[in-house]
Design a protein around this motif. Sequence first.
Motif, PDB file in Angstrom:
ATOM      1  N   PRO A 228       0.834  -1.204   0.000  1.00  0.00           N
ATOM      2  CA  PRO A 228       0.000   0.000   0.000  1.00  0.00           C
ATOM      3  C   PRO A 228       0.875   1.264   0.000  1.00  0.00           C
ATOM      4  O   PRO A 228       2.022   1.235   0.443  1.00  0.00           O
ATOM      5  CB  PRO A 228      -0.783  -0.093   1.308  1.00  0.00           C
ATOM      6  N   TYR A 229       0.342   2.351  -0.491  1.00  0.00           N
ATOM      7  CA  TYR A 229       1.058   3.627  -0.497  1.00  0.00           C
ATOM      8  C   TYR A 229       1.328   4.026   0.947  1.00  0.00           C
ATOM      9  O   TYR A 229       0.406   4.138   1.750  1.00  0.00           O
ATOM     10  CB  TYR A 229       0.202   4.697  -1.193  1.00  0.00           C
ATOM     11  N   ASP A 230       2.608   4.230   1.280  1.00  0.00           N
ATOM     12  CA  ASP A 230       2.937   4.480   2.683  1.00  0.00           C
ATOM     13  C   ASP A 230       3.893   5.657   2.894  1.00  0.00           C
ATOM     14  O   ASP A 230       4.528   5.759   3.924  1.00  0.00           O
ATOM     15  CB  ASP A 230       3.518   3.222   3.326  1.00  0.00           C
ATOM     16  N   GLN A 231       3.987   6.543   1.920  1.00  0.00           N
ATOM     17  CA  GLN A 231       4.842   7.710   2.087  1.00  0.00           C
ATOM     18  C   GLN A 231       4.238   8.652   3.127  1.00  0.00           C
ATOM     19  O   GLN A 231       3.021   8.836   3.163  1.00  0.00           O
ATOM     20  CB  GLN A 231       4.991   8.461   0.756  1.00  0.00           C
ATOM     21  N   PRO A 232       5.066   9.273   3.971  1.00  0.00           N
ATOM     22  CA  PRO A 232       4.516  10.226   4.938  1.00  0.00           C
ATOM     23  C   PRO A 232       3.973  11.461   4.220  1.00  0.00           C
ATOM     24  O   PRO A 232       4.492  11.848   3.173  1.00  0.00           O
ATOM     25  CB  PRO A 232       5.712  10.581   5.823  1.00  0.00           C
ATOM     26  N   ARG A 233       2.947  12.064   4.771  1.00  0.00           N
ATOM     27  CA  ARG A 233       2.316  13.212   4.123  1.00  0.00           C
ATOM     28  C   ARG A 233       3.275  14.389   3.998  1.00  0.00           C
ATOM     29  O   ARG A 233       3.326  15.052   2.981  1.00  0.00           O
ATOM     30  CB  ARG A 233       1.059  13.633   4.893  1.00  0.00           C
ATOM     31  N   GLY A 234       4.077  14.650   5.022  1.00  0.00           N
ATOM     32  CA  GLY A 234       5.082  15.711   4.954  1.00  0.00           C
ATOM     33  C   GLY A 234       4.511  17.098   5.184  1.00  0.00           C
ATOM     34  O   GLY A 234       3.333  17.273   5.495  1.00  0.00           O
ATOM     35  N   THR A 235       5.373  18.096   5.020  1.00  0.00           N
ATOM     36  CA  THR A 235       4.975  19.495   5.185  1.00  0.00           C
ATOM     37  C   THR A 235       5.436  20.305   3.986  1.00  0.00           C
ATOM     38  O   THR A 235       6.408  19.962   3.316  1.00  0.00           O
ATOM     39  CB  THR A 235       5.583  20.114   6.464  1.00  0.00           C
ATOM     40  N   CYS A 236       4.751  21.389   3.733  1.00  0.00           N
ATOM     41  CA  CYS A 236       5.064  22.283   2.625  1.00  0.00           C
ATOM     42  C   CYS A 236       6.380  23.011   2.921  1.00  0.00           C
ATOM     43  O   CYS A 236       6.524  23.613   3.983  1.00  0.00           O
ATOM     44  CB  CYS A 236       3.935  23.285   2.433  1.00  0.00           C
ATOM     45  N   PRO A 237       7.336  22.997   1.975  1.00  0.00           N
ATOM     46  CA  PRO A 237       8.599  23.700   2.199  1.00  0.00           C
ATOM     47  C   PRO A 237       8.457  25.224   2.109  1.00  0.00           C
ATOM     48  O   PRO A 237       9.357  25.949   2.513  1.00  0.00           O
ATOM     49  CB  PRO A 237       9.505  23.164   1.098  1.00  0.00           C
ATOM     50  N   VAL A 238       7.325  25.704   1.615  1.00  0.00           N
ATOM     51  CA  VAL A 238       7.106  27.149   1.477  1.00  0.00           C
ATOM     52  C   VAL A 238       6.453  27.732   2.723  1.00  0.00           C
ATOM     53  O   VAL A 238       6.958  28.666   3.326  1.00  0.00           O
ATOM     54  CB  VAL A 238       6.261  27.468   0.216  1.00  0.00           C
ATOM     55  N   CYS A 239       5.313  27.129   3.133  1.00  0.00           N
ATOM     56  CA  CYS A 239       4.561  27.720   4.250  1.00  0.00           C
ATOM     57  C   CYS A 239       4.564  26.859   5.513  1.00  0.00           C
ATOM     58  O   CYS A 239       4.096  27.293   6.553  1.00  0.00           O
ATOM     59  CB  CYS A 239       3.129  28.027   3.819  1.00  0.00           C
TER      60      CYS A 239
END
Length: 80
Positions: free
Chosen positions: A12-23
């Motif tokens: 299954p797709y398991d990449q972490p959602r992460g955060t925007c590098p801009v805001c």
Amino acid sequence: MIMILGDEPPEPYDQPRGTCPVCGSGQVTHHPLGGPDPRLDEEDPPWVQWQGCLLVFSDRTCEDCGAWWNVEREEEDDEE
């Protein structure tokens, strides 16, 4: 049971959602190339939008500020 290589369902797709590098927002949408595999039992998170066979230059977008970026390029920049 004989399993032919390639017949087993993918993970299954398991990449972490992460955060925007801009805001810095956590409202990130992933745009992976390809499509969801119908053999998977669980659905992908709602913030994953498969892009079929399109050639896209950015694989993440921010729902809050509208920024587009590519995770692989971001990781390459971090290595320099």
